[in-house]
Scaffold this active site. Structure first.
Site, PDB file in Angstrom:
ATOM      1  N   CYS A 291       0.840  -1.197   0.000  1.00 23.00           N
ATOM      2  CA  CYS A 291       0.000   0.000   0.000  1.00 23.00           C
ATOM      3  C   CYS A 291       0.880   1.254   0.000  1.00 23.00           C
ATOM      4  O   CYS A 291       1.986   1.247   0.528  1.00 23.00           O
ATOM      5  CB  CYS A 291      -0.911   0.004   1.232  1.00 23.00           C
ATOM      6  SG  CYS A 291      -2.068   1.403   1.255  1.00 23.00           S
TER       7      CYS A 291
ATOM      8  N   ASP B 254       0.413   3.762   1.719  1.00 16.59           N
ATOM      9  CA  ASP B 254       0.364   4.345   3.068  1.00 16.59           C
ATOM     10  C   ASP B 254       1.776   4.652   3.591  1.00 16.59           C
ATOM     11  O   ASP B 254       2.651   3.783   3.573  1.00 16.59           O
ATOM     12  CB  ASP B 254      -0.347   3.348   4.002  1.00 16.59           C
ATOM     13  CG  ASP B 254      -0.729   3.972   5.324  1.00 16.59           C
ATOM     14  OD1 ASP B 254       0.163   4.501   6.023  1.00 16.59           O
ATOM     15  OD2 ASP B 254      -1.924   3.938   5.675  1.00 16.59           O
TER      16      ASP B 254
ATOM     17  N   ARG C  35       2.908   4.820   6.393  1.00 12.81           N
ATOM     18  CA  ARG C  35       3.321   4.063   7.582  1.00 12.81           C
ATOM     19  C   ARG C  35       3.772   2.649   7.253  1.00 12.81           C
ATOM     20  O   ARG C  35       4.098   1.880   8.153  1.00 12.81           O
ATOM     21  CB  ARG C  35       2.141   4.001   8.580  1.00 12.81           C
ATOM     22  CG  ARG C  35       1.699   5.361   9.061  1.00 12.81           C
ATOM     23  CD  ARG C  35       0.336   5.301   9.710  1.00 12.81           C
ATOM     24  NE  ARG C  35      -0.719   4.952   8.749  1.00 12.81           N
ATOM     25  CZ  ARG C  35      -2.005   4.848   9.050  1.00 12.81           C
ATOM     26  NH1 ARG C  35      -2.409   5.070  10.292  1.00 12.81           N
ATOM     27  NH2 ARG C  35      -2.894   4.526   8.129  1.00 12.81           N
TER      28      ARG C  35
ATOM     29  N   HIS D 242      -2.176  -4.049   4.918  1.00 16.62           N
ATOM     30  CA  HIS D 242      -2.005  -3.655   6.327  1.00 16.62           C
ATOM     31  C   HIS D 242      -3.363  -3.399   6.963  1.00 16.62           C
ATOM     32  O   HIS D 242      -4.306  -2.945   6.291  1.00 16.62           O
ATOM     33  CB  HIS D 242      -1.101  -2.418   6.445  1.00 16.62           C
ATOM     34  CG  HIS D 242      -1.690  -1.169   5.867  1.00 16.62           C
ATOM     35  ND1 HIS D 242      -2.257  -0.182   6.645  1.00 16.62           N
ATOM     36  CD2 HIS D 242      -1.818  -0.744   4.588  1.00 16.62           C
ATOM     37  CE1 HIS D 242      -2.695   0.786   5.860  1.00 16.62           C
ATOM     38  NE2 HIS D 242      -2.446   0.475   4.613  1.00 16.62           N
TER      39      HIS D 242
ATOM     40  N   CYS E 172      -6.205  -0.101   6.835  1.00 12.37           N
ATOM     41  CA  CYS E 172      -5.936   0.509   5.523  1.00 12.37           C
ATOM     42  C   CYS E 172      -7.052   1.496   5.148  1.00 12.37           C
ATOM     43  O   CYS E 172      -8.226   1.117   5.100  1.00 12.37           O
ATOM     44  CB  CYS E 172      -5.811  -0.576   4.461  1.00 12.37           C
ATOM     45  SG  CYS E 172      -5.430   0.081   2.825  1.00 12.37           S
TER      46      CYS E 172
HETATM   47 CO    CO Z   1      -3.439   1.200   2.986  1.00 12.90          CO
END
Ligand code: CO
Length: 208
Positions: free
Chosen positions: A42, A44, A46, A98, A101
């Protein structure tokens, strides 16, 4: 401020630290890359691929998009997979989702977010395919399970690409793995869906 000087400072310090430990690190790496892993994760912030598995530059080939989706016609993702498999000859493709998400959550909620809603349709499809498993779960449980089911669905999509199918047919050693990462404690979980042959794919597709 306008030139993001702090990031250049960070970069200089980072490169200096690596060169202190290993003066040839960058000159050696610049001559070739031979990663064993393709990471599909992803976007993302993090969930940074290399850092999670504590591997240095040169070890992981990476593709990231919102909610780690592998669409059969996404030329971008398919090109990454093709280059990784046919040219770099990676041995493992890891699809890593994750928990928590935002892309999965947005797909579940049905609010409008603009263009991204079209991308999230793919997650809604995963929801529809697995409606029986998701029915009756509360919000967080449902989100967690959909994050996992999405990873498994994308693993199947990777395996069904002509790239991976052809690689297996020519006898390449290539495994596709389903992982999920917890942003709450930094720990990876193996979803126990590693596929390394057409036969295994058939077994997994039958079960899904
Ligand atoms: Co995500």
């Amino acid at each position: 401020m306008r030139t993001l000087k702090h990031l250049f400072d960070n970069n200089f310090r980072w490169a200096s630290q690596i060169k202190e430990k290993n003066p040839d690190f960058f000159s050696h790496l610049s001559s070739q890359q031979a990663p064993e892993y393709l990471w599909i994760g992803c976007s993302d912030s993090r969930v940074p691929a290399n850092e999670i598995v504590d591997l240095p530059p040169g070890e992981v080939f990476v593709h990231r998009n919102i909610a780690n989706v592998v669409v059969h016609t996404d030329l971008n993702c398919l090109s990454v997979i093709q280059y990784a498999v046919d040219v770099l000859r990676v041995k493992h493709i890891i699809v890593c989702g994750h928990y928590g998400c935002g892309g999965i959550k947005a797909a579940m909620e049905g609010q409008e977010h603009g263009l991204i809603d079209n991308w999230l349709r793919h997650i809604k499809d995963v929801y529809r395919f697995n409606a029986d498993k998701l029915r009756g779960l509360n919000g967080d449980e449902k989100l967690d399970l959909l994050c996992e089911l999405n990873v498994i669905e994308q693993v199947i999509n990777v395996c069904n690409s002509t790239i991976v199918q052809n690689a297996w047919e020519r006898g390449a050693k290539l495994a596709v793995h389903a992982w999920v990462y917890s942003i709450e404690d930094g720990i990876l979980k193996d979803l126990q869906t590693s596929i390394s042959s057409i036969e295994q794919l058939k077994e997994n597709q039958g079960a899904s």
